[in-house]
Design a protein around this motif. Structure first.
Motif, PDB file in Angstrom:
ATOM      1  N   VAL A 126       8.837  -3.909  -8.889  1.00 21.19           N
ATOM      2  CA  VAL A 126       9.210  -2.513  -8.601  1.00 21.19           C
ATOM      3  C   VAL A 126      10.683  -2.398  -8.239  1.00 21.19           C
ATOM      4  O   VAL A 126      11.386  -1.468  -8.668  1.00 21.19           O
TER       5      VAL A 126
ATOM      6  N   LEU B  22       4.801  -7.897  -6.567  1.00 25.44           N
ATOM      7  CA  LEU B  22       4.931  -6.461  -6.838  1.00 25.44           C
ATOM      8  C   LEU B  22       6.301  -5.953  -6.404  1.00 25.44           C
ATOM      9  O   LEU B  22       6.906  -5.121  -7.094  1.00 25.44           O
TER      10      LEU B  22
ATOM     11  N   LEU C 103      -3.475   0.464 -10.754  1.00 23.82           N
ATOM     12  CA  LEU C 103      -2.168  -0.109 -10.421  1.00 23.82           C
ATOM     13  C   LEU C 103      -1.611  -0.904 -11.593  1.00 23.82           C
ATOM     14  O   LEU C 103      -0.406  -0.839 -11.903  1.00 23.82           O
TER      15      LEU C 103
ATOM     16  N   ILE D 123       2.045  -0.425 -13.844  1.00 21.04           N
ATOM     17  CA  ILE D 123       3.024  -1.516 -13.673  1.00 21.04           C
ATOM     18  C   ILE D 123       2.739  -2.600 -14.712  1.00 21.04           C
ATOM     19  O   ILE D 123       1.887  -3.480 -14.497  1.00 21.04           O
TER      20      ILE D 123
ATOM     21  N   VAL E  40      -2.989   3.189  -3.753  1.00 20.25           N
ATOM     22  CA  VAL E  40      -3.537   2.354  -2.675  1.00 20.25           C
ATOM     23  C   VAL E  40      -4.307   3.199  -1.674  1.00 20.25           C
ATOM     24  O   VAL E  40      -5.365   2.785  -1.175  1.00 20.25           O
TER      25      VAL E  40
ATOM     26  N   GLU F 179       4.089   6.197  -6.374  1.00 18.93           N
ATOM     27  CA  GLU F 179       2.849   6.135  -7.156  1.00 18.93           C
ATOM     28  C   GLU F 179       1.930   5.034  -6.636  1.00 18.93           C
ATOM     29  O   GLU F 179       0.702   5.217  -6.540  1.00 18.93           O
ATOM     30  N   ILE F 180       2.514   3.900  -6.316  1.00 16.96           N
ATOM     31  CA  ILE F 180       1.728   2.790  -5.778  1.00 16.96           C
ATOM     32  C   ILE F 180       1.066   3.188  -4.470  1.00 16.96           C
ATOM     33  O   ILE F 180      -0.122   2.919  -4.245  1.00 16.96           O
TER      34      ILE F 180
ATOM     35  N   ALA G  50      -2.977  -7.355  -8.369  1.00 17.66           N
ATOM     36  CA  ALA G  50      -3.257  -5.949  -8.071  1.00 17.66           C
ATOM     37  C   ALA G  50      -4.411  -5.819  -7.082  1.00 17.66           C
ATOM     38  O   ALA G  50      -4.348  -5.020  -6.141  1.00 17.66           O
TER      39      ALA G  50
ATOM     40  N   TYR H 282      -3.394  -6.862  -3.595  1.00 14.81           N
ATOM     41  CA  TYR H 282      -2.483  -5.885  -3.008  1.00 14.81           C
ATOM     42  C   TYR H 282      -3.248  -4.669  -2.495  1.00 14.81           C
ATOM     43  O   TYR H 282      -2.976  -4.158  -1.406  1.00 14.81           O
ATOM     44  N   VAL H 283      -4.222  -4.230  -3.263  1.00 16.02           N
ATOM     45  CA  VAL H 283      -4.971  -3.028  -2.898  1.00 16.02           C
ATOM     46  C   VAL H 283      -5.996  -3.301  -1.805  1.00 16.02           C
ATOM     47  O   VAL H 283      -6.113  -2.546  -0.826  1.00 16.02           O
TER      48      VAL H 283
ATOM     49  N   SER I 181      -7.177  -1.183  -8.311  1.00 17.48           N
ATOM     50  CA  SER I 181      -6.369  -2.288  -8.836  1.00 17.48           C
ATOM     51  C   SER I 181      -6.114  -2.101 -10.335  1.00 17.48           C
ATOM     52  O   SER I 181      -5.018  -2.397 -10.825  1.00 17.48           O
TER      53      SER I 181
ATOM     54  N   HIS J 246      -4.406  -3.965   1.805  1.00 20.43           N
ATOM     55  CA  HIS J 246      -3.162  -3.270   2.117  1.00 20.43           C
ATOM     56  C   HIS J 246      -3.063  -2.877   3.589  1.00 20.43           C
ATOM     57  O   HIS J 246      -1.962  -2.647   4.099  1.00 20.43           O
TER      58      HIS J 246
END
Length: 259
Positions: free
Chosen positions: A155, A151, A182, A186, A169, A164-165, A194, A197-198, A179, A201
């Motif tokens: 980005v 990611l 997200l 993206i 999250v 925004e991310i 995704a 990452y979520v 996710s 986090h």
């Protein structure tokens, strides 16, 4: 003597009788000695057979122990190597292979514990547990790091997208919904990345690395302990395998043979 001179036939008969009795006595004594000697030989043969059987048993046990412990170490090291590859590459296929390799370590551990000493059993169990801990940590956290790195590459320095991310999250929604949101903002981000990452986090990358280093250190310590205990069990410091007990020669007094 004059009697025997006057009666030579009686003297001859007496000499013959003495000779016969002497021969009989010699035969009895000879048979007794031969019988005792035969018993000694049979006992010595049994003792030699027992010594040989025990030596064979000890040698076979040594070999099985050496092979099984070495195989446990091999499978554990193979699992760790696969974990390292997961951190570098990732992928569902490799994750599935890791699960199978972890099961192989458990199987080897169950085989080893049946034949080794108590100290080696404890050390082998700790090695298996620490190897599986490395695998579980890799399965859980390697995808998280991969997702964050991927990611970050997408980005770049776009602060608006980064904001925004952060909003997605932090939203009070299900991880699956976040996710998907997200992925919508993206392009090119996979659902797997995704989600990882979520969902994770809140765990810092520093915390993940510290956990990873700790479980890997525990594995190295367990491996060293097992090698040390296994060398003690296998008497690795000796030049050769322990020799069987020397057979004692059976010396018996002559009077015992005649008794």
């Amino acid at each position: 003597m004059e009697y025997f001179e006057d009666n030579p036939e009686i003297f001859a008969a007496l000499v013959a009788a003495i000779a016969i009795l002497g021969g009989l006595l010699g035969s009895v004594i000879g048979a007794r000695i031969q019988a005792n000697g035969g018993r000694d030989q049979a006992a010595a043969a049994r003792e030699a057979a027992q010594i040989a059987a025990e030596a064979q048993r000890v040698a076979a046990l040594w070999t099985v122990r050496q092979v099984q412990v070495a195989e446990l170490i091999r499978t554990a090291n193979a699992l760790i190597e696969m974990c390292d590859r997961l951190w570098l590459a990732g992928g569902d296929e490799l994750a599935g292979q890791l699960t199978a390799a972890s099961a192989a370590v458990s199987s080897r551990w169950n085989e080893v514990r049946l034949i080794v000493t108590e100290k080696v059993e404890e050390a082998a169990g700790e090695l298996a547990r620490s190897a599986i801990a490395v695998e579980e940590n890799s399965q859980q956290n390697a995808p998280v790091i991969h997702a964050r790195n991927h990611l970050a590459r997408i980005v770049g320095d776009d602060q608006n997208v980064a904001n925004e991310i952060a909003e997605i999250v932090a939203a009070d929604e299900d991880a699956q919904d976040r996710s998907r949101a997200l992925c919508n903002i993206i392009p090119g981000l996979s659902e797997e990345h995704a989600y990882h990452y979520v969902a994770f986090h809140r765990i810092s990358s520093m915390g993940i690395m510290q956990r990873t280093n700790r479980v890997r250190h525990d594995f190295n310590e367990a491996l060293s302990a097992l090698v040390r205990e296994a060398r003690e069990m296998l008497r690795a410091q000796d030049d050769v395998a322990p020799a069987p007990a020397t057979q004692r020669r059976r010396w018996r007094h002559r009077s015992a043979l005649l008794s």
